[in-house]
Scaffold this active site. Structure first.
Site, short mmCIF file in Angstrom:
data_model
loop_
_atom_site.label_atom_id
_atom_site.label_comp_id
_atom_site.label_asym_id
_atom_site.label_seq_id
_atom_site.Cartn_x
_atom_site.Cartn_y
_atom_site.Cartn_z
N LYS A 44 0.84 -1.20 0.00
CA LYS A 44 0.00 0.00 0.00
C LYS A 44 0.87 1.26 0.00
O LYS A 44 0.64 2.19 -0.77
CB LYS A 44 -0.94 -0.02 1.22
N GLN A 88 -4.22 -1.61 9.86
CA GLN A 88 -4.26 -2.93 9.26
C GLN A 88 -4.86 -3.95 10.23
O GLN A 88 -4.52 -3.97 11.41
CB GLN A 88 -2.84 -3.35 8.84
N ASP A 111 -10.68 2.55 4.35
CA ASP A 111 -11.04 1.13 4.31
C ASP A 111 -12.54 0.92 4.15
O ASP A 111 -13.00 -0.18 3.83
CB ASP A 111 -10.61 0.43 5.61
N1 GUN Z 1 -6.94 -6.99 6.51
C1 GUN Z 1 -7.35 -7.72 5.44
N2 GUN Z 1 -7.86 -6.91 4.49
C2 GUN Z 1 -7.77 -5.66 4.98
C3 GUN Z 1 -8.12 -4.38 4.46
O1 GUN Z 1 -8.66 -4.23 3.34
N3 GUN Z 1 -7.85 -3.32 5.26
C4 GUN Z 1 -7.28 -3.45 6.49
N4 GUN Z 1 -7.08 -2.35 7.21
N5 GUN Z 1 -6.95 -4.61 7.01
C5 GUN Z 1 -7.19 -5.71 6.25
#
Ligand code: GUN
Length: 298
Positions: A44, A88, A111
């Site tokens: 990311k 995350q 998100d």
């Molecule tokens: N863990 C698995 N997928 C995601 C996501 O799209 N965003 C975040 N913050 N954590 C995750």
């Protein structure tokens, strides 16, 4: 397709910079040292750099107190220069994920996990949409797969993927069935689907018998498989390449769909890796630019 979406996000970011002097900024927070999460967050941050977005990564030790994490979230909420804030998941056991998500300013929740954004999405009001579900829809639309009137089966009912992707496809007039671990005669239900979306976190779970011939299959799974026998069974002709990766890295990434079997039945099948995961990151970039724009009323 992911490249195309990222290009669009980069163009929009460049426009915000030249016309308004705004550079969208994403903040990522990772608590603990889960190796898979570390890879996702690194992707990311790297993608922000590629597209000319500003980014900050804040790694925290696994024993960080919930109060400390909430304090940091509050600080990022206050900062005018932060447009997107992503914590995350999963968080360590001692943390309350819902409390952390609810602490994030909904306007910065790139998100799309905050209840305000989830509620807005459910009521079909403008909202930041969760990246993986939005990526799946984008993939189908850009591929020219007809969603309206199609029978869609979603396997998995998580807050992150299953529930929201079912909702977004319903909003596009699909007839949606959501399956899960308690579904009776799963193959009979999934075989009805024109579009099958799988997000359960079990390597190679969906077999040929689950798939209607010619169906479009979207594999959202990202599972690390370490066993040579399992890899040989899953990959057929592709096994030698996968076994080599396993030897070099100690694992290979496998979706929730059995690739060798389902490839023979499906009309289309998204690969793992190199499929939905790439779109998730692309949609996150789009959300970050969108958040930067909306927060300033641009
Ligand atoms: N863990 C698995 N997928 C995601 C996501 O799209 N965003 C975040 N913050 N954590 C995750």
């Amino acid at each position: 397709m992911a490249s195309e979406i990222k290009r669009e996000a980069a163009d929009e970011a460049a426009r915000l910079a030249s016309e308004h002097g705004v550079r969208p900024r994403l903040v990522t927070v990772l608590v603990g040292d889960d190796p898979a999460s570390a890879v996702y967050v690194r992707n990311k941050v790297r993608t922000c750099e590629e597209l000319g977005l500003a980014s900050e990564h804040h790694p925290l030790p696994a024993d960080t107190t919930p109060a400390r994490l909430l304090e940091m979230v509050a600080e990022f909420n206050r900062r005018e220069d932060v447009d997107g804030l992503l914590v995350q998941l999963p968080l360590p056991q001692h943390m309350d994920e819902a409390a952390v998500i609810e602490a994030i300013d909904p306007a910065k929740d790139v998100d799309g996990f905050h209840p305000v954004n989830v509620g807005r999405m459910m009521q079909r009001h403008p909202a930041l949409l969760p990246c993986t579900p939005a990526g799946v829809v984008e993939l189908l639309v850009r591929e020219g797969v007809i969603i309206a009137g199609a029978r869609v089966c979603v396997v998995g009912r998580s807050n992150i993927v299953g529930r929201p992707v079912a909702e977004l496809l319903l909003q596009r007039d699909a007839t949606v069935t959501v399956c899960h671990s308690r579904t009776r005669d799963l193959p009979a239900v999934t075989r009805e689907a024109d579009i099958l979306v799988v997000a359960i976190g079990r390597p190679g779970f969906v077999r040929g018998e689950h798939v209607r011939p010619g169906a479009t299959v979207v594999d959202v799974g990202m599972n690390r498989v370490t066993d040579e026998g399992e890899v040989a069974e899953l990959f057929g002709e592709d096994a030698p390449r996968r076994l080599k990766a396993l030897g070099e890295r100690g694992y290979t990434l496998v979706g929730d769909v059995h690739p060798a079997e389902v490839e023979r039945v499906a009309g289309r099948l998204t690969p793992v890796p190199g499929g939905v995961g790439l779109l998730t990151v692309a949609m996150l970039m789009k959300n970050t630019v969108e958040a930067a724009r909306r927060r300033r009323g641009l």
